[in-house]
Write an enzyme that holds these catalytic residues in place. Structure first.
Site, mmCIF file in Angstrom:
data_model
loop_
_atom_site.group_PDB
_atom_site.id
_atom_site.type_symbol
_atom_site.label_atom_id
_atom_site.label_comp_id
_atom_site.label_asym_id
_atom_site.label_seq_id
_atom_site.Cartn_x
_atom_site.Cartn_y
_atom_site.Cartn_z
ATOM 1 C CB SER A 11 35.406 34.173 33.791
ATOM 2 O OG SER A 11 34.672 34.101 34.983
ATOM 3 C CB SER A 56 32.327 36.569 34.986
ATOM 4 O OG SER A 56 33.699 36.683 34.634
ATOM 5 C CE LYS A 90 34.733 39.513 32.610
ATOM 6 N NZ LYS A 90 35.290 38.249 33.145
#
Lengths: 477, 486
Positions: free
Chosen positions: A175, A151, A76
């Site tokens: 997330s 996210s 990420k």
């Protein structure tokens, strides 16, 4: 989908397959569909190939690079990578290159993994659909008209699309787990303090945890074993070694007591879809069939989780994001004075959702409002911890939906922040309590898209959580 | 607030008005590395060389508490008799370019050191409200526009100091004048240096003083509105700033205006304070507990271990010397300040006259005791008191002992110092009386002032005639005896 991480590492370690071949295969998969999906902010193809060649040389020389030898992993883009841009999907950090690796990146490297790129996400991990990225949304590989969740949507999409067998995400209010559910992958939020946050660009420091997204429970366990354990560079890191998970996966659930949280099944929070509830009940039945005693339980304060979260997380974010001021790194928009430069930089650099949360958090911490907002949210947090504590006196594990619905169409909820926030209603309580929980794919909804079941465990008991997850994976329709 | 200061009459700057002062002292702790990272804590050095991701507030970096800084903070707490307990770090949020994270990690609701007190040399006590840990900021240099941020062409920031550990010592509003304030800061500095917590160098900025000043009519029970003065860089400016600010506030009130609560900036060159910001413009720091750190809860065992390593503090040393010398603590202060209290106590124990010992330390040993031993010091004072050496000769011999050690009798012999025959001295005094009848009349018949003046004259004449070999005390005795008709 490509072979599992466990299978790849076994082949590479045995010398029956080269790391280069593995990486090339995944780069080819990325080439084929990345334009359509946009899982990555950056694919580090050259570095990945060089790393693979190095691993292959070491293996040829008789070395063992570790349990993730040659396995591509997507990171990420809020996890710091030395010399490689780390943007948090924000213009304010566009092209910033950290001078250091996050602890998790070092540990994956030490386990033999190959970093293949940085994945798209909601800006500074604030969102539930990956539509809040400054670099455009990621699409769900299973239906590109839909969001991948967020996210960590880029990480979930990368695994679901076969771009990488493994990915790391970060989970502040769901997330990792919510996009895992929406993309049909496994996603784990470890116990707070289990995985070092050193090198994770902070959103809500008291809630953030890094964790794995993977195609299987076994693969997720391999990653958590590699990245977990004490790190002296993170003061909130728990002084315990990484747990043995792969060794206990076959342990089953016979004799375990498992509670389904009533409030998260629609008897407290609204908007849990019927097909989602049906899959959770089926998952419960599967656990019961495997020998667990499953029943419904009330954890009353979980219904206040969302409200408390939207004070705690923005409050911490308003402080954490103050450093993006144009002085030392990232974007700078020049102006006549230092203060005007700060304002111009932040106005140009942050997106709407980030600004909204900075405003919310600043307000919640302001003189005269602190007790009513931040202070009260801390009390709710304590209540939730106490409620979970009581539930875990009776139950070994708890069960709930991960997300209220299957993946929704792009643009469906961007106009209404509250509607978007409701996506995390089932996942937030674990963050507030600091407990581990994970999402396991269990069947599909009426629209044919995947549904995730959430398994929750008391602090530090990832091992029991993974045993139940393995049973669900086996029993999944 | 402590109750030790209540009885004192202030050294009034404006008659009829009392000045009330409370000081906040920031001292850099003498650790090898910064409060939350392994970057070096070092004064000087090229800009931005003692930095790391934490010092620069880079995204993803996290603070890790320096245990040595906690130990030094506990030493400060012990030295100031503070309540030491569980403490929590908090974020103090405000934007400034030299603050890397745009928040400062400090302590707010729960400081490591709670209430305590400090004893001044004269024995009065000043309350300490708290002494907490926090990190320092970097340093900005504003280029162009006269060095002020608002008019500067551009600014340079050096983060070497960012993250250096500070202890902020908040004193109670117990001080009543510039002298009090200076004595308090000097004593605090002596304590910090003695316990190894800080080098206490105001000129290098490792010790900084913010000063809260208010005024009230003498006898008033309520405090006046206070102003906080920043940018005080020496003990001298501390006194000047207090005087200026007290006068300014009294002038305002006497002109029928009210003092506004403000933060003010001391301008050393102009000798005045300027408004920095008003109460309405004060920052809302939005303090909240620092989520990246865990509470610090030092065990009783650890605190006891640290206590066991503390040296004797200045106040203990003053009390010890005062007791040995039979004087009050104020009279013992300079000797302790010069670090000669062990020498003095030992010399007194070896039989030396305590008053003479303290006089020599105060007047003749400003540059250090060198090779002077307690035994030689005692022997010297004995010779002096016994009349074998005059005060002037004793001073000369003392300088020899400081420079080269040895035995005072041998040094005295080298100089040819011998006690003057009293008979010789008597005839000299009688001759001087006869030669200066007017002066003698002044001595015999004048008031105290005149008598003192004339005694000085005759002693001076005797010293001149004997080249300083006579003992002034004996000359005075002779003059008194003659005046009384003996």
């Amino acid at each position: 989908m490509s072979a599992s991480a466990a299978a790849i590492a076994a082949d590479v370690r045995a010398g029956t397959r080269t790391a280069r071949a593995v990486v090339e295969e995944h780069l080819a998969a990325i080439d084929a569909r990345e334009d359509e999906i946009h899982a990555f902010n950056l694919v580090t193809a050259d570095a990945a190939l060089a790393r693979a060649d190095d691993l292959d040389r070491r293996i040829a020389a008789g070395e063992d690079p570790g349990p993730l030898a040659g396995v591509p992993v997507a990171l990420k883009d809020n996890i710091c990578t030395r010399g490689v841009p780390t943007t948090c999907s924000s213009r304010i950090l566009d092209a910033w290159r950290p001078p250091y690796d996050a602890t998790v990146v070092e540990r994956l490297g030490a386990a033999g993994a190959v970093a293949i790129g940085k994945t798209n996400c909601d800006e500074f991990a604030m969102g539930s659909s990956t539509e809040n990225s400054a670099f455009g949304p990621t699409r769900n590989p299973l239906d590109t008209s839909r969001v991948p969740g967020g996210s960590s949507g880029g990480s979930a999409a990368a695994v679901a699309a076969g771009f990488a067998p493994l990915a790391l995400g970060s989970d502040t209010g769901g997330s990792i787990r919510q996009p895992a559910a929406l993309c049909g992958t496994v996603g784990v939020k470890p116990t707070y303090g289990r995985v070092s946050r050193y090198g994770l660009v902070a959103f809500g420091s008291s809630l953030d945890q890094i964790g794995p997204l993977a195609a299987s429970v076994t693969d997720a366990a391999l990653v958590l074993e590699a990245i977990g354990g004490h790190d002296p560079r993170d003061s909130t890191s728990i002084p315990e070694p990484s747990p043995d998970l792969t060794g206990v996966l076959g342990g089953g659930v016979d004799g375990l007591r498992i509670g389904i949280i009533d409030e998260l099944m629609g008897e407290g929070v609204e908007g849990i879809a019927a097909d989602v509830k049906a899959r959770v009940e089926e998952a419960a039945a599967a656990l019961s069939a495997a020998g667990a005693a499953v029943e419904h339980v009330s954890v009353p304060s979980t219904v206040y989780g969302l409200s408390a979260y939207y004070l705690v997380a923005p409050a911490e974010a308003s402080s954490n994001l103050a450093r993006f001021d144009g002085v030392r790194f990232g974007l700078r928009v020049d102006a006549d004075t230092a203060a005007a430069m700060n304002t111009a930089t932040r106005t140009a650099g942050f997106g709407d959702e980030v600004k909204r949360r900075i405003m919310l958090g600043t307000y919640a911490l302001s003189a005269g409002y602190y007790d009513a907002y931040y202070g009260k949210s801390q009390k709710v947090r304590t209540l939730i911890q106490e409620d979970f504590g009581r539930a875990y006196e009776t139950y070994d594990l708890l069960l709930s939906p991960t997300a209220p619905t299957t993946a929704f169409p792009l643009g469906d909820k961007t106009g209404d922040p509250m509607l978007m926030y409701l996506n995390d209603v089932c996942t937030i309580p674990s963050n507030l309590a600091g407990h581990p929980s994970m999402s396991v794919p269990f069947g599909t909804g009426d629209d044919g898209l995947p549904i995730g079941v959430q398994v929750l465990a008391p602090a530090l008991d990832e091992a029991t959580m993974f045993r139940a997850a393995a049973v669900l994976e086996e029993a999944a329709p | 607030m402590s109750d030790g200061m209540g009885e004192r009459v202030s050294d009034a700057i404006v008659p009829g008005w009392e000045v009330v002062i409370g000081l906040e002292v920031h001292a850099e702790l003498a650790t090898a590395t910064k409060l939350f990272s392994t970057a070096r804590n070092e004064f000087g050095g090229d800009p931005n060389t003692n930095v790391d991701p934490v010092s620069l507030g880079l995204p993803g970096s996290l603070p890790v508490l320096n245990e040595k800084a906690v130990e030094l903070a506990i030493r400060v707490g012990l030295a100031l008799d503070c309540e030491i307990g569980r403490s929590v770090f908090a974020r103090k949020n405000y934007f400034y370019p030299d603050m890397p994270k745009d928040f400062q990690i400090s302590q707010y609701e729960l400081p490591i050191n709670g209430r305590g007190h400090l004893e001044l040399p004269d024995g009065r006590t000043v309350g300490i409200e708290r002494a907490h840990l926090e990190e320092d900021t970097g340093k900005s240099t504003h280029v162009g526009g006269g060095g002020r941020i608002h008019e500067a062409g551009h600014s340079l920031v050096d983060y070497n100091r960012a993250g250096v550990p500070l202890i902020e010592i908040v004193g109670a509003p117990d001080l009543r004048g510039p002298e009090d304030a200076r004595a308090y800061v000097a004593e605090l500095r002596a304590i910090l240096v003695a316990i190894g917590a800080s080098d206490g160098k105001m000129e290098e900025g490792s010790m900084r003083v913010d000063c809260n000043v208010s005024v009230r009519r003498e006898g008033a029970a309520e405090f006046g509105t206070r102003c906080e003065i920043k940018n005080i860089n020496s003990l001298r400016s501390l006194g000047r700033a207090i005087e200026y600010e007290a006068r300014r506030q009294v002038d305002l009130i006497e002109a029928g205006e009210a003092v506004q609560q403000q933060t003010r900036h001391w301008n050393e060159d102009e000798g005045r304070t300027h408004t920095l910001r008003s109460k309405e413009e004060a920052y809302d720091y939005r303090y909240f507990p620092e989520p990246d750190l865990v509470p610090v809860d030092p065990s009783d065992e650890w605190i006891d271990e640290i206590r066991a390593t503390l040296p004797a503090l200045p106040r203990e040393r003053r009390h010890r010397l005062a007791e040995a010398a039979g004087v009050d603590t104020a009279a013992a202060a300079l000797t302790v300040e010069r670090g000669m209290d062990d020498l003095a106590v030992d010399a007194i124990a070896a039989g030396a006259d305590a008053a003479r010992v303290l006089v020599h330390v105060d007047n003749n040993l400003a540059d250090g005791a060198g090779r002077l031993t307690a035994d030689a010091f005692a022997a010297l004072v004995a010779m002096e008191v016994g009349g074998d050496l005059t005060a002037t000769q004793a001073k000369t011999v003392l300088a020899d002992l400081v420079a080269s050690g040895g035995d005072p009798a041998a040094h005295a012999a080298t100089h040819g110092f011998e006690a003057m025959d009293t008979g010789e001295l008597e005839s000299l005094v009688d001759r001087l009386i006869a030669d200066h009848p007017d002066d003698w009349a002044g001595f015999v018949g004048g008031d105290d002032k005149e008598r003192k003046k004339k005694s000085g004259f005759f002693v001076g004449q005797v010293m001149k005639a004997t080249q300083g070999q006579a003992d002034g005390r004996i000359v005075n005795e002779l003059l008194e005896r003659r005046a009384a008709g003996g």
